[in-house]
Scaffold this active site. Structure first.
Site, PDB file in Angstrom:
ATOM      1  N   HIS A  24       7.917 -20.369  31.038  1.00  0.00           N
ATOM      2  CA  HIS A  24       6.599 -20.728  30.283  1.00  0.00           C
ATOM      3  C   HIS A  24       6.780 -21.151  28.965  1.00  0.00           C
ATOM      4  CE1 HIS A  24       5.089 -17.940  33.601  1.00  0.00           C
ATOM      5  NE2 HIS A  24       4.828 -19.299  34.051  1.00  0.00           N
ATOM      6  N   GLY A  54       5.325 -27.242  35.460  1.00  0.00           N
ATOM      7  CA  GLY A  54       4.891 -26.386  36.297  1.00  0.00           C
ATOM      8  C   GLY A  54       3.621 -26.458  36.763  1.00  0.00           C
ATOM      9  N   ASP A  81       6.611 -26.129  39.742  1.00  0.00           N
ATOM     10  CA  ASP A  81       6.837 -24.761  40.418  1.00  0.00           C
ATOM     11  C   ASP A  81       7.181 -25.148  41.937  1.00  0.00           C
ATOM     12  OD1 ASP A  81       7.189 -23.629  37.923  1.00  0.00           O
ATOM     13  OD2 ASP A  81       5.117 -22.840  38.190  1.00  0.00           O
ATOM     14  N   ASP A 137       6.298 -15.591  30.945  1.00  0.00           N
ATOM     15  CA  ASP A 137       5.824 -14.845  30.079  1.00  0.00           C
ATOM     16  C   ASP A 137       4.581 -13.774  30.577  1.00  0.00           C
ATOM     17  OD1 ASP A 137       3.932 -13.941  27.972  1.00  0.00           O
ATOM     18  OD2 ASP A 137       3.183 -15.972  27.249  1.00  0.00           O
ATOM     19  N   HIS A 182      -1.414 -21.299  36.620  1.00  0.00           N
ATOM     20  CA  HIS A 182      -0.748 -21.898  38.137  1.00  0.00           C
ATOM     21  C   HIS A 182      -0.137 -20.720  38.568  1.00  0.00           C
ATOM     22  CE1 HIS A 182       1.895 -22.572  34.742  1.00  0.00           C
ATOM     23  NE2 HIS A 182       3.131 -22.467  35.660  1.00  0.00           N
ATOM     24  N   ASP A 203       1.044 -20.639  42.067  1.00  0.00           N
ATOM     25  CA  ASP A 203       2.471 -21.346  42.473  1.00  0.00           C
ATOM     26  C   ASP A 203       3.490 -20.409  42.014  1.00  0.00           C
ATOM     27  OD1 ASP A 203       0.718 -23.368  43.018  1.00  0.00           O
ATOM     28  OD2 ASP A 203       0.989 -24.425  41.041  1.00  0.00           O
ATOM     29  N   ARG A 226       7.904 -15.467  46.068  1.00  0.00           N
ATOM     30  CA  ARG A 226       7.890 -15.163  47.247  1.00  0.00           C
ATOM     31  C   ARG A 226       9.084 -15.876  48.061  1.00  0.00           C
ATOM     32  NH1 ARG A 226       2.566 -15.176  47.010  1.00  0.00           N
ATOM     33  NH2 ARG A 226       2.437 -17.161  48.112  1.00  0.00           N
TER      34      ARG A 226
END
Length: 122
Positions: free
Chosen positions: A9, A56, A61, A81, A88, A91, A97
């Site tokens: 980030h 990202g 991502d 962060d 996002h 995402d 996951r």
């Protein structure tokens, strides 16, 4: 040789650059992927050959997530962060996951990333 994704980030990009520079001898022996802005900064500051994905927030991502789902990534170092809202975030959550589902090691902070690097040095 491992396929390693590098993501950071905005507020963590300087930390990522320092981390990669500190462990340049390890990173240069692996195939690297990164989201757009992070990757461009890493190339500029380290000279490493990095496969760049989109930024990202523009789908990077998700691109890394697709690589995870297709078993094309072996490890992710993602300096997040946790104190700044990310537009996002869905995402980011999906990438986490997928990493869990496909059992891809994912470091979200420098302490864990150092453990990953130590394992690569063996």
């Amino acid at each position: 040789m491992m396929k390693i994704a590098l993501i950071a980030h905005d507020k963590k990009k300087p930390e990522m650059i320092s981390f990669v520079k500190e462990h340049l001898n390890i990173f240069k022996t692996h195939e690297l992927y990164a989201t757009g802005t992070t990757g461009a900064l890493l190339v500029e500051h380290t000279g490493l050959n990095i496969h760049l994905k989109k930024s990202g927030p523009l789908g990077g991502d998700q691109e890394i997530g697709s690589m995870v789902a297709n078993q094309l990534i072996d490890m992710i170092i993602f300096f997040r962060d946790p104190l700044t809202a990310q537009p996002h975030e869905p995402d980011v959550s999906a990438l986490l996951r997928l990493s869990d589902h496909y059992e891809i090691p994912l470091a979200t902070n420098i302490s864990t990333a150092k453990l990953f690097i130590a394992a690569l040095e063996i």
